[in-house]
Design a protein around this motif. Sequence first.
Motif, PDB file in Angstrom:
ATOM      1  N   UNK A  19      29.513  86.102  32.316  1.00 57.23           N
ATOM      2  CA  UNK A  19      29.376  85.712  33.717  1.00 57.23           C
ATOM      3  C   UNK A  19      30.423  84.677  34.101  1.00 57.23           C
ATOM      4  N   UNK A  20      30.973  83.995  33.097  1.00 53.60           N
ATOM      5  CA  UNK A  20      31.928  82.923  33.348  1.00 53.60           C
ATOM      6  C   UNK A  20      33.366  83.325  33.028  1.00 53.60           C
ATOM      7  N   UNK A  21      33.625  84.621  32.934  1.00 57.29           N
ATOM      8  CA  UNK A  21      34.984  85.088  32.641  1.00 57.29           C
ATOM      9  C   UNK A  21      35.985  84.646  33.696  1.00 57.29           C
ATOM     10  N   UNK A  22      35.521  84.417  34.913  1.00 53.09           N
ATOM     11  CA  UNK A  22      36.428  84.016  35.991  1.00 53.09           C
ATOM     12  C   UNK A  22      37.032  82.637  35.760  1.00 53.09           C
ATOM     13  N   UNK A  23      36.487  81.870  34.800  1.00 52.91           N
ATOM     14  CA  UNK A  23      37.049  80.564  34.468  1.00 52.91           C
ATOM     15  C   UNK A  23      38.300  80.674  33.614  1.00 52.91           C
ATOM     16  N   UNK A  24      38.435  81.765  32.906  1.00 48.52           N
ATOM     17  CA  UNK A  24      39.442  81.882  31.857  1.00 48.52           C
ATOM     18  C   UNK A  24      40.886  81.697  32.323  1.00 48.52           C
ATOM     19  N   UNK A  25      41.330  82.321  33.407  1.00 51.11           N
ATOM     20  CA  UNK A  25      42.748  82.188  33.771  1.00 51.11           C
ATOM     21  C   UNK A  25      43.199  80.757  34.049  1.00 51.11           C
ATOM     22  N   UNK A  26      42.385  79.977  34.725  1.00 53.41           N
ATOM     23  CA  UNK A  26      42.773  78.624  35.111  1.00 53.41           C
ATOM     24  C   UNK A  26      42.174  77.530  34.230  1.00 53.41           C
ATOM     25  N   UNK A  27      41.002  77.787  33.686  1.00 52.71           N
ATOM     26  CA  UNK A  27      40.278  76.728  32.964  1.00 52.71           C
ATOM     27  C   UNK A  27      39.702  77.265  31.657  1.00 52.71           C
ATOM     28  N   UNK A  28      40.563  77.597  30.690  1.00 51.25           N
ATOM     29  CA  UNK A  28      40.092  78.218  29.446  1.00 51.25           C
ATOM     30  C   UNK A  28      39.135  77.360  28.636  1.00 51.25           C
ATOM     31  N   UNK A  29      39.312  76.041  28.624  1.00 52.67           N
ATOM     32  CA  UNK A  29      38.401  75.200  27.848  1.00 52.67           C
ATOM     33  C   UNK A  29      37.023  75.131  28.502  1.00 52.67           C
ATOM     34  N   UNK A  30      36.980  75.126  29.822  1.00 47.35           N
ATOM     35  CA  UNK A  30      35.693  75.176  30.518  1.00 47.35           C
ATOM     36  C   UNK A  30      35.023  76.525  30.265  1.00 47.35           C
ATOM     37  N   UNK A  31      35.819  77.564  30.212  1.00 46.82           N
ATOM     38  CA  UNK A  31      35.300  78.900  29.883  1.00 46.82           C
ATOM     39  C   UNK A  31      34.658  78.887  28.499  1.00 46.82           C
ATOM     40  N   UNK A  32      35.314  78.215  27.558  1.00 44.91           N
ATOM     41  CA  UNK A  32      34.786  78.135  26.196  1.00 44.91           C
ATOM     42  C   UNK A  32      33.418  77.455  26.180  1.00 44.91           C
ATOM     43  N   UNK A  33      33.294  76.339  26.888  1.00 45.10           N
ATOM     44  CA  UNK A  33      32.019  75.629  26.920  1.00 45.10           C
ATOM     45  C   UNK A  33      30.940  76.472  27.608  1.00 45.10           C
ATOM     46  N   UNK A  34      31.311  77.124  28.706  1.00 47.15           N
ATOM     47  CA  UNK A  34      30.340  77.905  29.475  1.00 47.15           C
ATOM     48  C   UNK A  34      29.807  79.089  28.674  1.00 47.15           C
ATOM     49  N   UNK A  35      30.678  79.746  27.920  1.00 50.16           N
ATOM     50  CA  UNK A  35      30.190  80.897  27.161  1.00 50.16           C
ATOM     51  C   UNK A  35      29.368  80.459  25.949  1.00 50.16           C
ATOM     52  N   UNK A  36      29.612  79.241  25.454  1.00 58.87           N
ATOM     53  CA  UNK A  36      28.741  78.719  24.406  1.00 58.87           C
ATOM     54  C   UNK A  36      27.339  78.494  24.965  1.00 58.87           C
ATOM     55  N   UNK A  37      27.269  78.066  26.211  1.00 58.61           N
ATOM     56  CA  UNK A  37      25.965  77.944  26.867  1.00 58.61           C
ATOM     57  C   UNK A  37      25.347  79.325  27.050  1.00 58.61           C
ATOM     58  N   UNK A  38      26.133  80.247  27.538  1.00 57.79           N
ATOM     59  CA  UNK A  38      25.622  81.578  27.857  1.00 57.79           C
ATOM     60  C   UNK A  38      25.150  82.331  26.609  1.00 57.79           C
ATOM     61  N   UNK A  39      25.897  82.222  25.523  1.00 59.11           N
ATOM     62  CA  UNK A  39      25.539  82.975  24.317  1.00 59.11           C
ATOM     63  C   UNK A  39      24.308  82.397  23.617  1.00 59.11           C
ATOM     64  N   UNK A  40      23.896  81.191  24.005  1.00 59.56           N
ATOM     65  CA  UNK A  40      22.685  80.596  23.428  1.00 59.56           C
ATOM     66  C   UNK A  40      21.475  80.721  24.338  1.00 59.56           C
ATOM     67  N   UNK A  41      21.648  81.309  25.516  1.00 61.96           N
ATOM     68  CA  UNK A  41      20.568  81.348  26.504  1.00 61.96           C
ATOM     69  C   UNK A  41      19.306  81.999  25.958  1.00 61.96           C
ATOM     70  N   UNK A  42      19.449  83.113  25.292  1.00 61.65           N
ATOM     71  CA  UNK A  42      18.300  83.837  24.763  1.00 61.65           C
ATOM     72  C   UNK A  42      17.991  83.454  23.322  1.00 61.65           C
ATOM     73  N   UNK A  43      18.992  82.933  22.621  1.00 62.63           N
ATOM     74  CA  UNK A  43      18.808  82.590  21.216  1.00 62.63           C
ATOM     75  C   UNK A  43      18.249  81.189  21.021  1.00 62.63           C
ATOM     76  N   UNK A  44      18.726  80.231  21.814  1.00 59.41           N
ATOM     77  CA  UNK A  44      18.325  78.836  21.644  1.00 59.41           C
ATOM     78  C   UNK A  44      18.471  78.111  22.978  1.00 59.41           C
ATOM     79  N   UNK A  45      17.437  78.162  23.824  1.00 62.34           N
ATOM     80  CA  UNK A  45      17.523  77.567  25.167  1.00 62.34           C
ATOM     81  C   UNK A  45      17.923  76.097  25.173  1.00 62.34           C
TER      82      UNK A  45
END
Length: 199
Positions: A19-45
């Motif tokens: 859902x946060x792929x739109x961050x990647x072109x301009x803000x790759x480090x923010x994209x990294x943090x956001x997907x770490x949040x996203x990938x833990x949503x169902x595994x570890x809230x």
Amino acid sequence: MQIFHFPTPPKSLYFLMSNFAFLLPDFPALHQEAILAETNALADPRVCCLYARRTLEATVKWLYANDPAFGKPYDTTLNGLMNSSDFEACVPGAVRLLAHSVRKVSNASVHELRAVKETEALGALRDLFGFMHWFVATYRTRNTQPLPKAFDEKHLPEPAAKVIAKSLLEVQTLADELRKKTETLETQRLEGETARAEL
């Protein structure tokens, strides 16, 4: 206005269907943090909320570092930065509500012993998406593609088998380790800027 672009994270952390792929072109480090949040949503809230806060905090600090309309206030905590007169003047009210929602849920996840519900993590992610959508729409310089219109839970990865959610103490320890790492990187960046200015 001088734009500071975060260093590019490892390619292995690029989840282009996020859902946060739109961050990647301009803000790759923010994209990294956001997907770490996203990938833990169902595994570890609880961990999801921790990374949602880190994404929010890094973004808010970017605003103060790069947009001259944001004068640094005396209180430089996340709460202080988000309640400054400049933040209130520059960030639309509805967007500020989203940011404060992420901050409050994430704070509770790190400080309260009770279990963090999956619905709370999803709510934090959805609100983070809304805040980041405004941020990228306002400050992007590279991404010319239309931004996604809504957060889509279909893009959330299913947790791997036998995932054990971290305890409150483990998450607090992780948060402290990540904070120290961020502070070290920020110190190195400022020292580098000072050294270049002295040349």
